[in-house]
Scaffold this motif. Structure first.
Motif, PDB file in Angstrom:
ATOM      1  N   THR A  26       0.863  -1.794   0.449  1.00  0.00           N
ATOM      2  CA  THR A  26      -0.135  -0.299  -0.126  1.00  0.00           C
ATOM      3  C   THR A  26       1.316   1.257  -0.215  1.00  0.00           C
ATOM      4  O   THR A  26      -0.089   2.278   0.127  1.00  0.00           O
ATOM      5  CB  THR A  26      -0.915  -0.046   1.495  1.00  0.00           C
ATOM      6  OG1 THR A  26      -0.256  -0.183   2.719  1.00  0.00           O
ATOM      7  CG2 THR A  26      -1.862  -1.007   0.965  1.00  0.00           C
ATOM      8  N   PHE A  29       0.246   2.841  -3.648  1.00  0.00           N
ATOM      9  CA  PHE A  29      -1.045   3.372  -4.096  1.00  0.00           C
ATOM     10  C   PHE A  29      -1.290   4.881  -3.294  1.00  0.00           C
ATOM     11  O   PHE A  29      -0.059   5.695  -3.339  1.00  0.00           O
ATOM     12  CB  PHE A  29      -2.146   2.625  -2.334  1.00  0.00           C
ATOM     13  CG  PHE A  29      -2.322   1.295  -2.767  1.00  0.00           C
ATOM     14  CD1 PHE A  29      -1.769   0.734  -3.586  1.00  0.00           C
ATOM     15  CD2 PHE A  29      -4.066   1.009  -1.980  1.00  0.00           C
ATOM     16  CE1 PHE A  29      -1.493  -0.834  -3.406  1.00  0.00           C
ATOM     17  CE2 PHE A  29      -3.903  -0.367  -1.367  1.00  0.00           C
ATOM     18  CZ  PHE A  29      -3.191  -0.813  -2.347  1.00  0.00           C
ATOM     19  N   GLU A  33      -5.722   7.676  -2.046  1.00  0.00           N
ATOM     20  CA  GLU A  33      -6.966   5.714  -1.537  1.00  0.00           C
ATOM     21  C   GLU A  33      -6.140   5.835   0.373  1.00  0.00           C
ATOM     22  O   GLU A  33      -6.723   5.569   1.122  1.00  0.00           O
ATOM     23  CB  GLU A  33      -6.096   4.781  -1.754  1.00  0.00           C
ATOM     24  CG  GLU A  33      -7.338   4.305  -3.974  1.00  0.00           C
ATOM     25  CD  GLU A  33      -7.902   4.227  -3.472  1.00  0.00           C
ATOM     26  OE1 GLU A  33      -8.767   4.298  -2.628  1.00  0.00           O
ATOM     27  OE2 GLU A  33      -8.498   4.629  -4.392  1.00  0.00           O
ATOM     28  N   ALA A  86      -8.477  -3.693  -4.937  1.00  0.00           N
ATOM     29  CA  ALA A  86      -6.557  -3.048  -5.218  1.00  0.00           C
ATOM     30  C   ALA A  86      -6.844  -3.133  -6.179  1.00  0.00           C
ATOM     31  O   ALA A  86      -5.947  -2.647  -7.917  1.00  0.00           O
ATOM     32  CB  ALA A  86      -5.791  -3.311  -4.021  1.00  0.00           C
ATOM     33  N   TYR A  91      -4.128  -0.669  -9.023  1.00  0.00           N
ATOM     34  CA  TYR A  91      -2.525  -0.405  -8.112  1.00  0.00           C
ATOM     35  C   TYR A  91      -2.067  -1.033  -7.677  1.00  0.00           C
ATOM     36  O   TYR A  91      -0.893  -1.281  -7.056  1.00  0.00           O
ATOM     37  CB  TYR A  91      -3.686  -0.350  -6.979  1.00  0.00           C
ATOM     38  CG  TYR A  91      -4.501   0.873  -6.489  1.00  0.00           C
ATOM     39  CD1 TYR A  91      -4.107   1.799  -7.529  1.00  0.00           C
ATOM     40  CD2 TYR A  91      -5.467   1.290  -5.485  1.00  0.00           C
ATOM     41  CE1 TYR A  91      -5.256   3.339  -7.486  1.00  0.00           C
ATOM     42  CE2 TYR A  91      -6.503   2.317  -5.704  1.00  0.00           C
ATOM     43  CZ  TYR A  91      -6.415   3.491  -7.176  1.00  0.00           C
ATOM     44  OH  TYR A  91      -7.155   4.414  -7.138  1.00  0.00           O
TER      45      TYR A  91
END
Length: 119
Positions: A26, A29, A33, A86, A91
């Motif tokens: 993440t 990301f 988000e 995701a 992503y």
């Protein structure tokens, strides 16, 4: 091997490792988000380990421990759902998605078996 601490449980170690993989994933990301998908998937992935740990602290109370294992399974399913988002949002690529999803499937099986066998 006797189980003395939560880290002696394979499901705890695996869930912690997966949560760290999700965290690292993440970091890439988009910033928009941060308070949405990033926050949600981090929370749900960490909740798996946290529930195992909290339940283990109450392992003498079998029903309590099993309740926390069920909560862990719920967080696991939530995490799999966020992984699907995701991937759909592009992503993460399909290889990473398949790898993580498969690992969460295996963890879910292990959690279920632990829940069924704990007495």
């Amino acid at each position: 091997m006797s189980i003395q601490k939560v880290r002696d449980l394979e499901v705890y170690c695996l869930s912690f490792s997966l949560a760290m993989q999700v965290f690292r994933m993440t970091l890439k990301f988009p910033k928009e988000e941060k308070y949405s998908l990033t926050d949600q998937i981090r929370r749900s992935s960490r909740s798996i380990s946290a529930n195992i740990s909290e339940g283990f602290g109450k392992w003498h109370y079998i029903a309590e421990f099993k309740k926390h294992l069920i909560n862990s399974m719920g967080s696991l399913e939530e995490t799999k759902s966020w992984l699907e988002f995701a991937q759909a949002c592009e992503y993460i690529d399909s290889d990473l998605f398949e790898s993580l999803y498969s690992q969460y499937e295996k963890l879910g099986s292990k959690l279920y078996r632990l829940h069924e066998s704990w007495t």
